[in-house]
Design an enzyme around this catalytic site. Structure first.
Site, short mmCIF file in Angstrom:
data_model
loop_
_atom_site.label_atom_id
_atom_site.label_comp_id
_atom_site.label_asym_id
_atom_site.label_seq_id
_atom_site.Cartn_x
_atom_site.Cartn_y
_atom_site.Cartn_z
N SER A 153 0.82 -1.22 0.00
CA SER A 153 0.00 0.00 0.00
C SER A 153 0.85 1.27 0.00
CB SER A 153 -0.90 0.04 1.24
OG SER A 153 -1.65 -1.13 1.32
N GLU A 174 -2.97 -14.24 1.35
CA GLU A 174 -3.28 -13.35 2.48
C GLU A 174 -4.75 -13.49 2.85
OE1 GLU A 174 -2.49 -9.17 1.83
OE2 GLU A 174 -2.77 -8.70 3.95
N SER A 212 -10.46 -4.77 0.91
CA SER A 212 -11.65 -4.49 1.72
C SER A 212 -12.83 -5.37 1.31
CB SER A 212 -12.03 -3.01 1.60
OG SER A 212 -12.47 -2.77 0.29
N GLU A 229 -15.77 -4.55 0.35
CA GLU A 229 -16.42 -4.10 -0.89
C GLU A 229 -15.64 -4.59 -2.11
OE1 GLU A 229 -15.62 -2.18 1.64
OE2 GLU A 229 -17.47 -1.29 2.40
C1 FAD Z 1 -4.63 -3.09 10.25
C2 FAD Z 1 -4.16 -2.90 8.84
C3 FAD Z 1 -2.96 -3.48 8.46
C4 FAD Z 1 -2.48 -3.32 7.17
N1 FAD Z 1 -1.25 -3.86 6.84
C5 FAD Z 1 -0.74 -3.64 5.62
C6 FAD Z 1 0.58 -4.11 5.30
O1 FAD Z 1 1.26 -4.73 6.10
N2 FAD Z 1 1.09 -3.83 4.09
C7 FAD Z 1 0.38 -3.16 3.14
O2 FAD Z 1 0.92 -2.97 2.05
N3 FAD Z 1 -0.88 -2.68 3.41
C8 FAD Z 1 -1.44 -2.91 4.63
N4 FAD Z 1 -2.70 -2.42 4.93
C9 FAD Z 1 -3.41 -1.62 3.94
C10 FAD Z 1 -4.62 -2.29 3.35
O3 FAD Z 1 -4.25 -3.28 2.42
C11 FAD Z 1 -5.49 -1.19 2.75
O4 FAD Z 1 -5.98 -0.42 3.84
C12 FAD Z 1 -6.65 -1.72 1.94
O5 FAD Z 1 -6.18 -2.31 0.77
C13 FAD Z 1 -7.69 -0.63 1.61
O6 FAD Z 1 -7.05 0.46 0.99
P1 FAD Z 1 -7.25 1.98 1.52
O7 FAD Z 1 -7.05 1.95 3.01
O8 FAD Z 1 -6.37 2.86 0.70
O9 FAD Z 1 -8.77 2.33 1.28
P2 FAD Z 1 -9.43 2.92 -0.05
O10 FAD Z 1 -8.94 2.15 -1.23
O11 FAD Z 1 -9.26 4.38 -0.07
O12 FAD Z 1 -10.94 2.54 0.20
C14 FAD Z 1 -11.77 3.31 1.05
C15 FAD Z 1 -13.18 2.70 1.00
O13 FAD Z 1 -13.67 2.72 -0.37
C16 FAD Z 1 -14.05 1.42 -0.77
N5 FAD Z 1 -13.70 1.18 -2.17
C17 FAD Z 1 -12.53 1.49 -2.77
N6 FAD Z 1 -12.57 1.10 -4.07
C18 FAD Z 1 -13.79 0.53 -4.28
C19 FAD Z 1 -14.43 -0.07 -5.39
N7 FAD Z 1 -13.83 -0.17 -6.58
N8 FAD Z 1 -15.71 -0.52 -5.24
C20 FAD Z 1 -16.34 -0.43 -4.03
N9 FAD Z 1 -15.78 0.12 -2.94
C21 FAD Z 1 -14.53 0.60 -3.06
C22 FAD Z 1 -13.25 0.47 0.12
O14 FAD Z 1 -13.87 -0.78 0.25
C23 FAD Z 1 -13.22 1.23 1.43
O15 FAD Z 1 -14.40 1.00 2.15
C24 FAD Z 1 -3.23 -2.58 6.22
C25 FAD Z 1 -4.46 -2.02 6.60
C26 FAD Z 1 -4.92 -2.17 7.89
C27 FAD Z 1 -6.23 -1.55 8.28
#
Ligand code: FAD
Length: 400
Positions: A134, A248, A378, A380
């Protein structure tokens, strides 16, 4: 060790029982697995002894190949080890992202030299890995990542920022997605490996409201990655990343509430609400909800086991992992909520003498479990994958 055939599972069970009894330190018996803690503490001497013993035996990752120090056993043998560990009040001390995601992916996509270098330390639990996927502008839309890797002949020069890197402050190595072609989106990504302890890798833990810092921002400045640490073809990292995410997701499916109390839901309900004349949970409505959740989780576990048995050698997760992730994490979140409800006021504590360790663990389990429907993709986004790749429905998000 004797070479056990599929029909000799009883003999294997006897060996496993005897070996665990002889090697699992009594001081750790019945204690929670420290691998499940958000914040790492220094492992005790006994914990280290146990990790080394399991690592030497190759039983931390029993189904991985023998040539890299693992045990090369079947999933039936692995299940027996798990059952015998639970029976002895013990746990597997070898885990983390190396075991859950990176190892299986490298076994599939790495070259021989990479496997020889990286798999044995994971099998032994000697080195920890973190996931550099990420970025601030690339979460669900992971392929938007911008961390650049420039070709400098014998190495890549990597610059960029990763975020939410869980456990980066404790990790020895990072498996990382980088952009090696800026003209293409998915086909411009490569999968590289680098040590965390080197100049140019700066880890800043993100402090949460809880005071804990389970994940970090990771800044990468002029980090040299030798070409032999590129996994798979140049610009072919997206395929590898997708496979890693399947591992994962299948691993995370049962992870929600993993920090929670050790007792069963029935036991917790009986302790807090009491029992009727037949020894059942006294409150009939609560009893029904506990039973429903037990059924849901049991059905999920049985389906997961069947899916694993059906997939060849338990190594080929498919798009169905998205269903497992959504179903498993939701059921575990419901369970964590039920636990808090049952505990009443005692399920509202964060610290202090008024609460038992199990009660504090329940609150952390509930809060920690919220993240399971976000990380690894996520809820979704998993629903989108299910609708497109499993149900074959049109992708309405791309239609305009
Ligand atoms: C506790 C924790 C540990 C993590 N550890 C790691 C790690 O070790 N390494 C790493 O690389 N990442 C890590 N992550 C990151 C994680 O993979 C991302 O948080 C996740 O992929 C969601 O991306 P975002 O947070 O940017 O949310 P966004 O992509 O901004 O999404 C925000 C909201 O919009 C929704 N959304 C986005 N796109 C769509 C779509 N096309 N259709 C419908 N809904 C949509 C999502 O479901 C979500 O509800 C971690 C996250 C958490 C919370």
């Amino acid at each position: 060790m004797a070479d056990f055939g599929g029909s000799d599972l009883d003999a294997f069970r006897a060996e496993a029982r005897e070996w665990i009894e002889a090697n699992f330190p009594a001081s750790l018996k019945g204690k929670p697995n420290p691998m499940m803690r958000e914040e790492r503490t220094k492992p005790s001497e006994d914990m280290e002894k146990w990790r080394k013993a399991m690592g030497e035996k190759g039983w931390g990752v029993p189904t991985w190949p023998k040539e890299y120090g693992a045990a090369g056993l079947t999933s039936a043998h692995a299940r027996i080890i798990q059952q015998e560990l639970a029976r002895a009040g013990a746990y597997n001390p070898i885990g983390g992202m190396g075991v859950m995601m990176f190892g299986p992916t490298l076994l599939e996509y790495g070259n021989e030299a990479q496997k020889q270098q990286h798999i044995p330390p994971i099998v032994k639990g000697d080195l920890q890995w973190c996931q550099g996927f990420s970025e601030p502008g690339a979460g669900s839309d992971l392929a938007s990542l911008q961390t650049r890797a420039e070709d400098k002949g014998d190495h890549f020069l990597v610059n960029g920022q990763k975020i939410w890197t869980s456990g980066a402050q404790y990790a020895d190595w990072c498996f990382c997605l980088v952009r090696t072609d800026t003209t293409k989106k998915h086909e411009g990504i490569s999968f590289v490996l680098f040590p965390m302890h080197q100049p140019g890798v700066e880890v800043r833990p993100i402090k949460l409201i809880s005071g804990n810092s389970p994940f970090c921002e990771t800044f990468i400045t002029d980090v040299k990655v030798p070409k032999d640490q590129l996994v798979g073809p140049l610009n072919g990292g997206w395929t590898i990343a997708k496979r890693l995410l399947q591992h994962e997701r299948s691993g995370l499916a049962g992870a929600g509430g993993g920090f929670g109390p050790q007792k069963t839901l029935d036991q917790i309900a009986k302790d807090y609400v009491g029992v009727d004349e037949k020894g059942r949970i006294a409150d009939p409505d609560l009893r029904t909800r506990v039973i429903m959740n037990n059924i849901e989780i049991r059905a999920f576990q049985q389906t997961a086991m069947r899916a694993m048995a059906e997939s060849k050698g338990n190594q080929n997760p498919s798009a169905a992992t998205s269903i497992m992730k959504n179903a498993g994490t939701r059921a575990m979140q419901e369970r964590a909520e039920l636990v808090l409800e049952i505990m009443g006021h005692q399920g509202l504590g964060w610290e202090g003498e008024g609460f038992k360790p199990d009660e504090l663990a329940a609150v952390r389990g509930w809060l920690g479990g919220k993240a399971t429907t976000i990380y690894g993709g996520s809820q979704e986004v998993q629903s989108n994958i299910i609708s497109k790749r499993i149900l074959g429905l049109p992708d309405l998000t791309q239609s305009k």
